[in-house]
Scaffold this motif. Structure first.
Motif, short mmCIF file in Angstrom:
data_model
loop_
_atom_site.label_atom_id
_atom_site.label_comp_id
_atom_site.label_asym_id
_atom_site.label_seq_id
_atom_site.Cartn_x
_atom_site.Cartn_y
_atom_site.Cartn_z
N SER A 11 0.85 -1.18 0.00
CA SER A 11 0.00 0.00 0.00
C SER A 11 0.89 1.24 0.00
N GLN A 12 0.27 2.40 0.09
CA GLN A 12 1.00 3.67 0.12
C GLN A 12 0.71 4.41 1.42
N PRO A 13 1.65 5.20 1.89
CA PRO A 13 1.37 6.05 3.06
C PRO A 13 0.42 7.17 2.65
N SER A 14 -0.32 7.69 3.59
CA SER A 14 -1.21 8.81 3.29
C SER A 14 -0.39 10.08 3.10
N PRO A 15 -0.93 11.06 2.38
CA PRO A 15 -0.22 12.34 2.24
C PRO A 15 0.11 12.96 3.59
N LEU A 16 -0.78 12.81 4.57
CA LEU A 16 -0.51 13.37 5.90
C LEU A 16 0.69 12.71 6.55
N VAL A 43 3.25 11.38 4.96
CA VAL A 43 4.44 11.86 4.25
C VAL A 43 4.82 13.26 4.72
N MET A 44 3.83 14.15 4.81
CA MET A 44 4.12 15.52 5.23
C MET A 44 4.62 15.58 6.67
N LYS A 45 4.04 14.76 7.53
CA LYS A 45 4.51 14.71 8.92
C LYS A 45 5.97 14.25 8.97
N PHE A 46 6.29 13.26 8.15
CA PHE A 46 7.66 12.74 8.05
C PHE A 46 8.62 13.84 7.60
N TRP A 47 8.22 14.58 6.57
CA TRP A 47 9.06 15.68 6.08
C TRP A 47 9.21 16.77 7.14
N ASP A 48 8.10 17.12 7.79
CA ASP A 48 8.14 18.19 8.79
C ASP A 48 9.11 17.86 9.92
N GLU A 49 9.12 16.59 10.32
CA GLU A 49 10.04 16.17 11.38
C GLU A 49 11.49 16.25 10.89
N ALA A 50 11.72 15.85 9.64
CA ALA A 50 13.07 15.91 9.08
C ALA A 50 13.54 17.36 8.95
N LEU A 51 12.61 18.27 8.61
CA LEU A 51 12.96 19.67 8.42
C LEU A 51 13.22 20.40 9.74
N MET A 52 12.95 19.75 10.84
CA MET A 52 13.34 20.30 12.13
C MET A 52 14.82 20.06 12.38
N GLU A 53 15.39 19.14 11.62
CA GLU A 53 16.81 18.80 11.76
C GLU A 53 17.66 19.33 10.60
N PHE A 54 17.02 19.43 9.40
CA PHE A 54 17.75 19.85 8.21
C PHE A 54 17.06 21.05 7.56
N GLU A 55 17.85 21.95 6.98
CA GLU A 55 17.29 23.10 6.26
C GLU A 55 16.62 22.67 4.96
N GLN A 56 17.21 21.65 4.30
CA GLN A 56 16.66 21.08 3.07
C GLN A 56 16.77 19.57 3.15
N ILE A 57 15.85 18.89 2.47
CA ILE A 57 15.92 17.43 2.44
C ILE A 57 15.80 16.93 1.00
N ILE A 58 16.55 15.89 0.71
CA ILE A 58 16.45 15.19 -0.57
C ILE A 58 15.70 13.89 -0.30
N TYR A 59 14.49 13.78 -0.86
CA TYR A 59 13.64 12.61 -0.61
C TYR A 59 13.74 11.67 -1.81
N ILE A 60 14.24 10.44 -1.58
CA ILE A 60 14.42 9.46 -2.64
C ILE A 60 13.49 8.28 -2.37
N PRO A 61 12.29 8.29 -2.92
CA PRO A 61 11.33 7.21 -2.68
C PRO A 61 11.42 6.11 -3.74
N ILE A 62 10.60 5.10 -3.60
CA ILE A 62 10.48 4.04 -4.59
C ILE A 62 10.10 4.63 -5.94
N SER A 63 10.55 3.99 -7.00
CA SER A 63 10.31 4.45 -8.36
C SER A 63 8.84 4.72 -8.65
N SER A 64 8.59 5.79 -9.42
CA SER A 64 7.23 6.12 -9.82
C SER A 64 6.65 5.05 -10.74
N GLY A 65 7.52 4.24 -11.36
CA GLY A 65 7.06 3.17 -12.23
C GLY A 65 6.50 1.99 -11.47
#
Length: 294
Positions: free
Chosen positions: A62-67, A69-91
């Protein structure tokens, strides 16, 4: 706060322990076991999951919900100014497209850079390591995204499948083909190349499948990837959803066939193993991202 961080999802096969060692963030991806929603690295140990897979549990992804994903990013952005997100292939999953859409929001502008370079499993893990190396070399986030995506086609992976049941459930082969293949001891070798997963060759027996994968990899190194191979810019990869004993044998076989090349055999993520099934073995390669700019 650190300037740039690397985040990925659990389809990379990076465990929570390894993520901590590397200093990266890993989003646990949901999957289902007998209709129960589970999360990699959270719900089961790998041993428990493989046992269920071996015993024929019904599994799906299955896939994670948009919420989430955003929560995950928000937590990472508390530690980093920018993040490079490399997920599973869009294919292979819509989660990458969802992430790209979310990153276009003003909130994440110039903060979240979603990389779609067609990777999963060992090549995805390798991309995470590549990104860390590029950060260490002083590259900025937009350029790292460009370099990783420029090397999109510079990889391939072959996977030998021990059981046809999971391919049947995923709709990649029919029930009749699966039944006939089981009777005839057919072991397909799949090829993952630029976001597509197709049957490369059907083999009688798994030993034959191993040989086919190794010969296919040798051919690719001496043809498609020859320039980078000779320049020492190719990483040899391996992966497994088999037992530790079989995995160790596979890694030793690869080392014998490719002397002088470093190889690491990663565990296929639980999510990927849902499609491959128990006992799968893989071999592949990924070019260094700066090779795409040569």
């Amino acid at each position: 706060m650190k300037p740039i961080g690397v985040v990925t999802d659990s389809h990379s096969g990076i465990s929570p322990e390894e993520a901590e060692q590397l200093g990266v963030k890993v989003l646990p991806m949901p999957f289902y076991v007998d209709n129960r929603c589970c999360y990699e690295g959270v719900t089961f140990t790998r041993e428990e999951f493989l046992e269920k897979l071996k015993n024929g549990a019904k599994v799906s992804t299955s896939q994670p919900s948009p919420l989430e994903v955003m929560k995950f990013w928000d937590e990472a952005l508390m530690e980093f100014e920018q993040i490079i997100y490399i997920p599973i292939s869009s294919g292979l999953s819509g989660s990458c497209s969802t992430a790209s859409m979310l990153a276009s929001d003003e909130k994440y502008e110039n903060k979240v850079f979603v990389v779609d370079n067609g990777r999963v499993s060992a090549p995805l893990r390798r991309s995470v390591l590549d990104a860390l190396e590029l950060i260490e070399k002083g590259y900025v986030a937009p350029w790292i995204k460009k370099m990783l995506e420029s090397s999109r086609s510079d990889m391939v992976i072959y996977v030998g499948v021990e059981t046809l049941e999971n391919l049947k459930r995923g709709g990649r082969i029919s029930a009749a083909s699966a039944a006939l293949g089981t009777v005839l001891n057919i072991k397909p070798v799949l090829k993952f190349d630029v976001s597509t997963l197709d049957v490369y060759q059907k083999c009688r027996g798994f030993n034959k499948a191993r040989k086919v994968m190794i010969e296919a990899m040798k051919n690719d190194l001496n043809t498609k990837f020859e320039k980078w191979y000779k320049a020492g810019k190719v990483n040899l990869l391996a992966a497994s959803s088999a037992s530790p004993e079989v995995t160790k044998e596979w890694e030793a076989q690869i080392r014998e066939e490719f002397p002088g090349m470093d190889v690491r055999c990663d565990d296929l993520s639980m999510g990927v193993a849902c499609h491959i099934g128990y006992g799968g073995l893989g071999i592949g390669c990924s070019c260094c991202p700066d090779a795409a700019l040569d």
